[in-house]
Design a protein around this motif. Structure first.
Motif, mmCIF file in Angstrom:
data_model
loop_
_atom_site.group_PDB
_atom_site.id
_atom_site.type_symbol
_atom_site.label_atom_id
_atom_site.label_comp_id
_atom_site.label_asym_id
_atom_site.label_seq_id
_atom_site.Cartn_x
_atom_site.Cartn_y
_atom_site.Cartn_z
ATOM 1 N N ILE A 37 0.888 -1.160 0.000
ATOM 2 C CA ILE A 37 0.000 0.000 0.000
ATOM 3 C C ILE A 37 0.927 1.211 0.000
ATOM 4 O O ILE A 37 1.559 1.530 1.006
ATOM 5 C CB ILE A 37 -0.939 0.010 1.237
ATOM 6 C CG1 ILE A 37 -1.718 -1.311 1.338
ATOM 7 C CG2 ILE A 37 -1.881 1.208 1.174
ATOM 8 C CD1 ILE A 37 -2.546 -1.676 0.111
ATOM 9 N N THR A 59 -4.033 10.505 6.245
ATOM 10 C CA THR A 59 -3.899 9.628 5.072
ATOM 11 C C THR A 59 -3.040 8.404 5.404
ATOM 12 O O THR A 59 -3.362 7.275 5.012
ATOM 13 C CB THR A 59 -3.274 10.398 3.889
ATOM 14 O OG1 THR A 59 -3.980 11.615 3.714
ATOM 15 C CG2 THR A 59 -3.329 9.589 2.610
ATOM 16 N N GLU A 82 -5.011 5.957 7.418
ATOM 17 C CA GLU A 82 -5.978 5.240 6.567
ATOM 18 C C GLU A 82 -5.281 4.145 5.761
ATOM 19 O O GLU A 82 -5.817 3.041 5.608
ATOM 20 C CB GLU A 82 -6.672 6.232 5.632
ATOM 21 C CG GLU A 82 -7.683 7.136 6.325
ATOM 22 C CD GLU A 82 -8.147 8.282 5.434
ATOM 23 O OE1 GLU A 82 -7.591 8.441 4.315
ATOM 24 O OE2 GLU A 82 -9.064 9.016 5.864
ATOM 25 N N LYS A 83 -4.108 4.454 5.240
ATOM 26 C CA LYS A 83 -3.374 3.471 4.431
ATOM 27 C C LYS A 83 -2.885 2.303 5.297
ATOM 28 O O LYS A 83 -2.916 1.153 4.877
ATOM 29 C CB LYS A 83 -2.204 4.149 3.709
ATOM 30 C CG LYS A 83 -2.672 5.060 2.579
ATOM 31 C CD LYS A 83 -1.514 5.674 1.807
ATOM 32 C CE LYS A 83 -2.036 6.471 0.616
ATOM 33 N NZ LYS A 83 -0.978 7.078 -0.197
ATOM 34 N N LYS A 84 -2.447 2.631 6.496
ATOM 35 C CA LYS A 84 -2.021 1.566 7.410
ATOM 36 C C LYS A 84 -3.205 0.673 7.769
ATOM 37 O O LYS A 84 -3.089 -0.566 7.816
ATOM 38 C CB LYS A 84 -1.392 2.142 8.673
ATOM 39 C CG LYS A 84 -0.801 1.054 9.562
ATOM 40 C CD LYS A 84 -0.164 1.592 10.817
ATOM 41 C CE LYS A 84 0.430 0.446 11.627
ATOM 42 N NZ LYS A 84 0.961 0.889 12.924
ATOM 43 N N ALA A 85 -4.352 1.290 8.007
ATOM 44 C CA ALA A 85 -5.568 0.533 8.346
ATOM 45 C C ALA A 85 -5.965 -0.386 7.190
ATOM 46 O O ALA A 85 -6.399 -1.531 7.409
ATOM 47 C CB ALA A 85 -6.706 1.498 8.671
ATOM 48 N N LYS A 86 -5.791 0.110 5.957
ATOM 49 C CA LYS A 86 -6.104 -0.711 4.782
ATOM 50 C C LYS A 86 -5.188 -1.932 4.734
ATOM 51 O O LYS A 86 -5.637 -3.058 4.466
ATOM 52 C CB LYS A 86 -5.950 0.122 3.503
ATOM 53 C CG LYS A 86 -6.306 -0.655 2.237
ATOM 54 C CD LYS A 86 -6.128 0.176 0.976
ATOM 55 C CE LYS A 86 -6.436 -0.672 -0.259
ATOM 56 N NZ LYS A 86 -6.244 0.075 -1.520
ATOM 57 N N ALA A 87 -3.891 -1.705 5.004
ATOM 58 C CA ALA A 87 -2.926 -2.810 5.008
ATOM 59 C C ALA A 87 -3.276 -3.834 6.088
ATOM 60 O O ALA A 87 -3.229 -5.048 5.849
ATOM 61 C CB ALA A 87 -1.515 -2.274 5.217
ATOM 62 N N GLU A 88 -3.652 -3.343 7.265
ATOM 63 C CA GLU A 88 -4.029 -4.248 8.371
ATOM 64 C C GLU A 88 -5.270 -5.045 8.014
ATOM 65 O O GLU A 88 -5.385 -6.235 8.346
ATOM 66 C CB GLU A 88 -4.269 -3.442 9.652
ATOM 67 C CG GLU A 88 -3.037 -2.769 10.234
ATOM 68 C CD GLU A 88 -2.050 -3.734 10.877
ATOM 69 O OE1 GLU A 88 -2.272 -4.960 10.821
ATOM 70 O OE2 GLU A 88 -1.024 -3.250 11.410
ATOM 71 N N SER A 89 -6.203 -4.401 7.316
ATOM 72 C CA SER A 89 -7.451 -5.070 6.909
ATOM 73 C C SER A 89 -7.154 -6.188 5.902
ATOM 74 O O SER A 89 -7.718 -7.284 5.992
ATOM 75 C CB SER A 89 -8.399 -4.034 6.298
ATOM 76 O OG SER A 89 -9.535 -4.667 5.770
ATOM 77 N N ILE A 90 -6.257 -5.896 4.956
ATOM 78 C CA ILE A 90 -5.871 -6.921 3.952
ATOM 79 C C ILE A 90 -5.191 -8.096 4.649
ATOM 80 O O ILE A 90 -5.475 -9.266 4.358
ATOM 81 C CB ILE A 90 -4.947 -6.299 2.880
ATOM 82 C CG1 ILE A 90 -5.726 -5.292 2.027
ATOM 83 C CG2 ILE A 90 -4.327 -7.385 2.000
ATOM 84 C CD1 ILE A 90 -4.848 -4.415 1.140
ATOM 85 N N ASN A 93 -5.079 -5.372 -4.854
ATOM 86 C CA ASN A 93 -4.780 -4.272 -3.926
ATOM 87 C C ASN A 93 -3.375 -3.687 -3.974
ATOM 88 O O ASN A 93 -3.165 -2.557 -3.537
ATOM 89 C CB ASN A 93 -5.030 -4.743 -2.486
ATOM 90 C CG ASN A 93 -6.469 -5.126 -2.243
ATOM 91 O OD1 ASN A 93 -7.333 -4.272 -2.136
ATOM 92 N ND2 ASN A 93 -6.735 -6.427 -2.164
#
Length: 263
Positions: free
Chosen positions: A124, A134, A137-145, A162
């Protein structure tokens, strides 16, 4: 201090090159080694081909303060010297099996493959313009994946969908790499993970990574196969040529009266 050191090194090199050129010039003259007009023309054409784009032969001559006739004579001398060196230094020196075997045995440390891993990742990407919100948010996206992967999601599919890395097209596959080849945080993470586990999210200058190590290989000595033998043989041939050249130079210097005046 460094500038003076470099200046002295360059000065010494210029003097050595001048001495070598003079010794060779005297020797080819003494041996009456000739260069044909065709060989000189071929030398000029080779020089022209080696020039940087948009630099003409005329510009090269002007920059080096040479007339066409002077350049021609320099190339003629170069052809003569090349002929002399080729006649004195073997182009294909013989290397025996014993020499190859001995070199391999005495230099086993040079034939050790470092530790390596085969890994894939999902990136990401972050940019210098990202603010704290931002980045979060990007870290949260990585954790979600990562959470989805731990739940059984297909890594290659998730990477293709992704990842911001060009490796996404290959399911995130980065291939095999050795220690120290990647940026440090990525490197440390990859080489501390067990095979097949989904590691924690790692932050590098490129962004947030989810890494999976597919295979690990410890340091190992390369097999003494035909490929290694060929590489050793080529190296030993090169060393023999260097030794023959140095021996030739030594012989010429011993015959000459060389005086270097220090300024």
């Amino acid at each position: 201090d460094k500038l003076n050191e470099v200046r002295n090194e360059v000065k010494t090199k210029i003097i050595d090159n001048f001495i070598m050129r003079t010794l060779f010039a005297n020797e080819v003259e003494k041996l009456k080694i000739a260069a044909t007009d065709k060989e000189v023309t071929d030398g000029i054409n080779k020089l022209k081909e080696s020039l940087p784009p948009k630099v003409t032969y005329e510009q090269f001559l002007q920059k080096n303060h040479l007339t066409k006739e002077q350049a021609k004579e320099e190339i003629r001398l170069g052809v003569k010297i090349e002929k002399y060196v080729k006649s004195s230094v073997p182009s294909d020196p013989k290397v025996t099996d014993k020499e190859i075997n001995d070199f391999y045995k005495q230099n086993k440390d040079k034939f050790v493959m470092p530790e390596s891993v085969h890994a894939r990742h999902i990136l990401i990407k972050t940019t210098p313009e990202d603010n704290a919100k931002t980045l979060a948010e990007k870290k949260a996206k990585a954790e979600s994946i990562r959470k989805e992967l731990l739940g059984g999601a297909d890594f290659a599919e998730m990477a293709a969908k992704n990842s911001d890395c060009p490796s996404a097209e290959a399911g995130g596959d980065l291939g095999v790499f050795v220690k120290g080849q990647m940026v440090k945080p990525f490197d440390d993470a990859a080489f501390s993970q067990k095979a097949n586990e989904i590691g924690p999210v790692v932050k590098t200058q490129y962004g947030y990574h989810i890494i999976q190590v597919l295979k690990r290989e410890g340091p190992k000595t390369m097999a003494f196969n035909d490929d290694i033998k060929a590489k050793i043989s080529a190296y030993l041939k090169m060393k023999k040529q260097e030794q023959a050249y140095q021996s030739l130079m030594k012989k010429l210097k011993e015959k000459a009266n060389i005086v270097v005046y220090s300024s």
